[in-house]
Design a protein around this motif. Structure first.
Motif, PDB file in Angstrom:
ATOM      1  N   ALA A   1     111.545 125.360  10.825  1.00  0.00           N
ATOM      2  CA  ALA A   1     111.984 124.558  12.144  1.00  0.00           C
ATOM      3  C   ALA A   1     112.655 125.505  13.071  1.00  0.00           C
ATOM      4  N   ALA A   2     113.522 126.433  12.590  1.00  0.00           N
ATOM      5  CA  ALA A   2     114.020 127.258  13.302  1.00  0.00           C
ATOM      6  C   ALA A   2     113.121 128.439  14.130  1.00  0.00           C
ATOM      7  N   ARG A   3     112.171 128.720  13.429  1.00  0.00           N
ATOM      8  CA  ARG A   3     111.147 129.746  14.201  1.00  0.00           C
ATOM      9  C   ARG A   3     110.272 128.767  15.360  1.00  0.00           C
ATOM     10  N   PHE A   4     109.934 127.777  14.918  1.00  0.00           N
ATOM     11  CA  PHE A   4     109.523 126.738  16.240  1.00  0.00           C
ATOM     12  C   PHE A   4     110.439 126.759  17.307  1.00  0.00           C
ATOM     13  N   PHE A   5     111.646 126.440  16.966  1.00  0.00           N
ATOM     14  CA  PHE A   5     112.511 125.958  17.963  1.00  0.00           C
ATOM     15  C   PHE A   5     112.962 127.423  18.573  1.00  0.00           C
ATOM     16  N   GLY A   6     112.986 128.602  18.062  1.00  0.00           N
ATOM     17  CA  GLY A   6     112.939 129.814  18.854  1.00  0.00           C
ATOM     18  C   GLY A   6     112.031 130.092  19.674  1.00  0.00           C
ATOM     19  N   ALA A   7     111.005 129.570  19.373  1.00  0.00           N
ATOM     20  CA  ALA A   7     109.386 129.875  20.194  1.00  0.00           C
ATOM     21  C   ALA A   7     109.352 128.751  21.207  1.00  0.00           C
ATOM     22  N   GLY A   8     110.205 128.020  21.231  1.00  0.00           N
ATOM     23  CA  GLY A   8     110.080 126.979  22.569  1.00  0.00           C
ATOM     24  C   GLY A   8     109.500 125.543  22.054  1.00  0.00           C
ATOM     25  N   ARG A   9     109.459 125.552  20.739  1.00  0.00           N
ATOM     26  CA  ARG A   9     108.344 124.252  20.397  1.00  0.00           C
ATOM     27  C   ARG A   9     109.172 123.228  19.721  1.00  0.00           C
ATOM     28  N   ARG A  10     110.031 122.620  20.216  1.00  0.00           N
ATOM     29  CA  ARG A  10     111.007 121.763  19.507  1.00  0.00           C
ATOM     30  C   ARG A  10     110.179 120.643  19.134  1.00  0.00           C
ATOM     31  N   THR A  11     109.213 120.223  19.373  1.00  0.00           N
ATOM     32  CA  THR A  11     108.467 119.215  18.885  1.00  0.00           C
ATOM     33  C   THR A  11     108.066 119.247  17.527  1.00  0.00           C
ATOM     34  N   ASP A  12     107.398 120.358  17.318  1.00  0.00           N
ATOM     35  CA  ASP A  12     106.992 120.997  16.134  1.00  0.00           C
ATOM     36  C   ASP A  12     108.062 121.153  15.084  1.00  0.00           C
ATOM     37  N   ALA A  13     109.254 121.678  15.684  1.00  0.00           N
ATOM     38  CA  ALA A  13     110.296 121.845  14.705  1.00  0.00           C
ATOM     39  C   ALA A  13     110.550 120.666  14.372  1.00  0.00           C
ATOM     40  N   VAL A  14     110.781 119.453  15.193  1.00  0.00           N
ATOM     41  CA  VAL A  14     111.241 118.135  14.552  1.00  0.00           C
ATOM     42  C   VAL A  14     110.008 117.629  13.640  1.00  0.00           C
ATOM     43  N   ASN A  15     108.773 117.653  13.757  1.00  0.00           N
ATOM     44  CA  ASN A  15     107.850 117.389  13.028  1.00  0.00           C
ATOM     45  C   ASN A  15     108.056 118.003  11.653  1.00  0.00           C
ATOM     46  N   GLU A  16     108.524 119.167  11.563  1.00  0.00           N
ATOM     47  CA  GLU A  16     108.890 119.575  10.205  1.00  0.00           C
ATOM     48  C   GLU A  16     109.415 118.582   9.298  1.00  0.00           C
ATOM     49  N   GLY A  17     110.598 118.113   9.960  1.00  0.00           N
ATOM     50  CA  GLY A  17     111.556 117.309   9.394  1.00  0.00           C
ATOM     51  C   GLY A  17     110.978 115.961   8.758  1.00  0.00           C
ATOM     52  N   VAL A  18     110.059 115.519   9.747  1.00  0.00           N
ATOM     53  CA  VAL A  18     109.173 114.197   9.617  1.00  0.00           C
ATOM     54  C   VAL A  18     108.333 114.380   8.270  1.00  0.00           C
ATOM     55  N   GLN A  19     107.651 115.396   8.039  1.00  0.00           N
ATOM     56  CA  GLN A  19     106.927 115.765   6.878  1.00  0.00           C
ATOM     57  C   GLN A  19     107.828 116.127   5.917  1.00  0.00           C
ATOM     58  N   ALA A  20     108.796 116.754   5.854  1.00  0.00           N
ATOM     59  CA  ALA A  20     109.814 117.004   4.886  1.00  0.00           C
ATOM     60  C   ALA A  20     110.309 115.766   4.294  1.00  0.00           C
TER      61      ALA A  20
ATOM     62  N   GLN B   1     118.684 116.101   2.140  1.00  0.00           N
ATOM     63  CA  GLN B   1     118.369 117.750   2.160  1.00  0.00           C
ATOM     64  C   GLN B   1     117.301 118.041   3.254  1.00  0.00           C
ATOM     65  N   ALA B   2     116.192 117.099   3.506  1.00  0.00           N
ATOM     66  CA  ALA B   2     115.222 117.424   4.378  1.00  0.00           C
ATOM     67  C   ALA B   2     115.907 117.312   5.681  1.00  0.00           C
ATOM     68  N   GLY B   3     116.697 116.201   5.743  1.00  0.00           N
ATOM     69  CA  GLY B   3     117.518 116.065   7.058  1.00  0.00           C
ATOM     70  C   GLY B   3     118.365 117.136   7.669  1.00  0.00           C
ATOM     71  N   ASN B   4     119.012 117.834   6.509  1.00  0.00           N
ATOM     72  CA  ASN B   4     119.897 118.783   6.856  1.00  0.00           C
ATOM     73  C   ASN B   4     118.952 119.992   7.506  1.00  0.00           C
ATOM     74  N   GLY B   5     117.809 120.075   6.803  1.00  0.00           N
ATOM     75  CA  GLY B   5     116.792 121.255   7.109  1.00  0.00           C
ATOM     76  C   GLY B   5     116.408 121.340   8.323  1.00  0.00           C
ATOM     77  N   TRP B   6     115.802 120.091   8.978  1.00  0.00           N
ATOM     78  CA  TRP B   6     115.243 120.161  10.454  1.00  0.00           C
ATOM     79  C   TRP B   6     116.440 120.240  11.492  1.00  0.00           C
ATOM     80  N   LEU B   7     117.414 119.374  11.097  1.00  0.00           N
ATOM     81  CA  LEU B   7     118.766 119.296  12.048  1.00  0.00           C
ATOM     82  C   LEU B   7     119.085 120.940  12.316  1.00  0.00           C
ATOM     83  N   ARG B   8     119.548 121.630  11.245  1.00  0.00           N
ATOM     84  CA  ARG B   8     119.738 123.033  11.327  1.00  0.00           C
ATOM     85  C   ARG B   8     119.063 123.818  12.212  1.00  0.00           C
ATOM     86  N   GLY B   9     117.711 123.483  12.150  1.00  0.00           N
ATOM     87  CA  GLY B   9     116.405 124.534  12.442  1.00  0.00           C
ATOM     88  C   GLY B   9     116.624 124.158  14.155  1.00  0.00           C
ATOM     89  N   VAL B  10     116.797 122.985  14.501  1.00  0.00           N
ATOM     90  CA  VAL B  10     117.074 122.880  15.933  1.00  0.00           C
ATOM     91  C   VAL B  10     118.357 123.156  16.438  1.00  0.00           C
TER      92      VAL B  10
END
Length: 420
Positions: free
Chosen positions: A57-76, A131-140
């Protein structure tokens, strides 16, 4: 600071829980130690859900793709439910044999551990959702929401545990019920945070498959951790109930301080992932060594506190003289581990953020198989006692520290782009 609060909340509850249960007697405390060890073993998939999701999620967020970053959280989160339910069923079936593997022939301790474990397992899917929630929230870079979720859930549990154990008369089982309530409350709050993002909630099997591939190395790394910890608990259990109870106290103190030190790793993971996602190698390198310095300072502070609490801290968790004596055998090793661990955890976060999972997997497996496990088994065979078990844990930490420092000094972890 937010990462510090999130990481501190759960181990602080576990320490409260350990203190509450500890005054029920040696059997209850040893049972909590055995059951808690198995619960941690069964939850190893949460490492990939949390740390793997943060990095992606952090890599997507750093690249300006927040929607893709959050989708990582949905699937996780879908993976958390699927895997959590499967592991729950397996754990309920195998609870008895797993407990006996740790405690050997101690029937009273085995019965106590099994009764706690069968209830605590009901909260496993909720734990993985957190744990999945913590992951994507930290990523964004959302550091506030995880604080609210974890604090609310663990305050509930910290209040409920002593009430259920003593006035309600549930004893050790009351501790497990409080665990389950906290885990499902946290899981529900993480799902609510995802729903506020207003993204499609359907499973996307391609993304989940990619997460599983990325998580493979993290699961193997976590399995190495748990093999080491399971071996140590089994060895302590065969030494006696007092040794296993003291080991439970020592491990929960170590887990608390380790997770507090890991707050630097969480910050590094998110910042390094975002920096590499945007192609900023200099920022990633600067972050790596800055958090390592912070980790060392924090480790030295915690070591001084633990050293000063040699006589006072064990009394919080037990009034049994035999258990207190056994804690004094492991105490010097706990003190030595803290400064080394402070740097090691910080560099762990750097390599997590870069997605260097294969290297971390290999190092952890080697440190467990050729460091911790042999020394712990030798402690049982040669009669070195609980201090020998903790000498093995110290070896495990030192080997990983050397390997993480060597890797970070090189540049192979500095891979830029949206994915590694």
């Amino acid at each position: 600071m937010s990462a510090f609060v999130v990481l501190a909340a759960e181990p602080l509850f576990v320490l409260v829980d350990t203190a509450v249960v500890g005054h029920l007697g040696i059997t209850a405390l040893a049972g909590l130690g055995a059951g808690g060890t198995i619960m941690t073993l069964l939850a190893i998939i949460g490492t990939s859900l949390e740390y793997g999701t943060t990095g992606r999620a952090a890599r997507f967020f750093g690249a300006g793709r927040r929607t893709d970053a959050v989708n990582e959280g949905v699937q996780a989160s879908w993976l958390a439910l699927f895997i959590g339910l499967c592991v729950l069923v397996i754990g309920e079936i195998a609870a008895g044999p797993m407990v006996r593997l740790i405690v050997g022939g101690a029937d009273g301790t085995a019965a106590a551990a099994a009764s706690w474990l069968r209830i605590a397992l009901l909260g496993l899917p909720g734990m993985l959702l957190v744990q999945a929630g913590n992951g994507w929230l930290r990523g964004v870079q959302d550091t506030r929401t995880p604080v609210r979720i974890v604090v609310l859930a663990n305050v509930l549990s910290a209040v409920a545990s002593p009430l259920l154990v003593y006035p309600a008369g549930f004893g050790l089982r009351g501790s497990a019920v409080a665990n389950v309530a906290a885990q499902w409350l946290g899981g529900a709050l993480c799902v609510a945070a995802l729903r506020r993002e207003r993204l499609p909630a359907r499973p996307r099997w391609r993304v989940m498959a990619a997460q599983l591939v990325a998580g493979r190395d993290l699961v193997l790394r976590s399995a190495a951790f748990q093999a080491a910890y399971l071996t140590a608990a089994a060895v302590a259990g065969r030494m006696g109930a007092a040794q296993l109870a003291a080991h439970q106290i020592g491990m929960q103190l170590w887990n608390l301080v380790a997770l507090l030190l890991d707050s630097f790793a969480i910050a590094a993971q998110s910042l390094v992932g975002a920096a590499l996602g945007s192609g900023n190698v200099a920022a990633a390198t600067h972050t790596a060594w800055r958090v390592a310095r912070y980790g060392l300072i924090a480790g030295l502070v915690f070591a001084a506190i633990v050293a000063a609490g040699w006589a006072v801290i064990p009394a919080i968790f037990t009034s049994d003289p035999a258990v207190t004596q056994q804690t004094h055998y492991l105490w010097p090793w706990l003190i030595v581990m803290l400064p080394v661990g402070g740097v090691m955890f910080a560099l762990d976060g750097v390599l997590f953020g870069s997605g260097d999972f294969a290297y971390m997997r290999t190092v952890t497996l080697l440190a467990a198989l050729f460091g911790y496990v042999p020394v712990a088994l030798a402690a049982l065979h040669f009669g070195w006692g609980l201090g020998g078990v903790w000498a093995g844990l110290t070896t495990f930490i030192v080997v990983r520290f050397v390997a993480m420092a060597w890797r970070t000094r090189g540049g192979r972890w500095l891979v830029v782009g949206e994915t590694r």
